[in-house]
Enzyme design. Structure first.
Site, PDB file in Angstrom:
ATOM      1  CG  HIS A 199      -1.995  -0.925   1.298  1.00  0.00           C
ATOM      2  ND1 HIS A 199      -2.708  -1.179   2.128  1.00  0.00           N
ATOM      3  CD2 HIS A 199      -1.908  -2.568   0.589  1.00  0.00           C
ATOM      4  CE1 HIS A 199      -3.714  -1.763   1.852  1.00  0.00           C
ATOM      5  NE2 HIS A 199      -3.040  -3.012   0.645  1.00  0.00           N
ATOM      6  CD  GLU A 240      -1.944   4.160   3.842  1.00  0.00           C
ATOM      7  OE1 GLU A 240      -3.118   4.822   3.518  1.00  0.00           O
ATOM      8  OE2 GLU A 240      -1.404   3.430   3.084  1.00  0.00           O
ATOM      9  CB  CYS A 253      -6.233  -0.143   5.196  1.00  0.00           C
ATOM     10  SG  CYS A 253      -4.435  -1.088   5.036  1.00  0.00           S
ATOM     11  CB  CYS A 273      -1.353   1.284   6.034  1.00  0.00           C
ATOM     12  SG  CYS A 273      -1.305   0.244   4.544  1.00  0.00           S
TER      13      CYS A 273
END
Length: 189
Positions: free
Chosen positions: A88, A90, A118, A121
């Protein structure tokens, strides 16, 4: 080995690590956003996300990590290109910042990201000791574009206890980015 050679080797290793994390140079620059964020660091996160959308790397999620007013890490979602469900925006920014700063501890840093992290993360940010997270779109906004963060979030018990840690910023600009994403050909995952 003398100090200059050792230093050059460390710089080369860091540069290679950054290239590995970012997947090399971009073939072409991302188009300019039609909406501008008020915060310059959120703007940088939006531009990072747009590069990922343009390259069809994954969802509309870009992040930057800032220490002392300087961007020290960048990343965007690379789930599709790297075939890695954990890559992701992040996570990419955390990896980049750690490589650049040569540390695993990002105390003193803040993260700007186009969407509320999420659960994975969010916990990565906490684990990295990032001081605060500024996000654009909410978890419910990500549901609107086909992501299931809200389902995963409820499984972990919500995030109400982190209201001082998570701060919404420039939501309208990030919603405009989501609209761009919806207008492009993309893979739902």
């Amino acid at each position: 080995m003398n100090k200059e050679i050792a230093s050059a080797c460390r710089l080369l290793a860091a540069a290679l690590a950054i290239c590995f994390v970012l997947g090399g140079a971009r073939a072409e620059p991302a188009p300019a956003l039609s909406v501008q964020a008020e915060n310059p660091f959120m703007q940088a996160a939006l531009e990072e996300a747009l590069a990922g959308i343009t390259g069809q790397h994954g969802g509309p999620f870009g992040s930057v990590i800032v220490r002392d007013g300087v961007i020290v890490g960048r990343g965007h979602n690379r789930v599709l290109t790297d075939r890695d469900p954990t890559f992701h925006g992040e996570i990419a920014a955390i990896r980049d910042a750690c490589a650049r700063l040569d540390t695993h501890d990002l105390s003193g840093c803040v993260l700007y990201t186009t969407a509320e992290p999420c659960p994975m993360c969010l916990f990565a940010c906490l684990w990295a000791r990032i001081d605060r997270v500024y996000y654009g779109c909410t978890i419910l906004d990500t549901e609107r574009i086909g992501f299931r963060d809200a389902d995963l979030d409820s499984a972990m018990g919500g995030r109400e206890q982190l209201s001082d840690y998570l701060v919404c910023l420039d939501r309208e600009a990030c919603l405009a980015l989501f609209d761009i994403y919806l207008e492009t050909e993309h893979t739902v995952y």
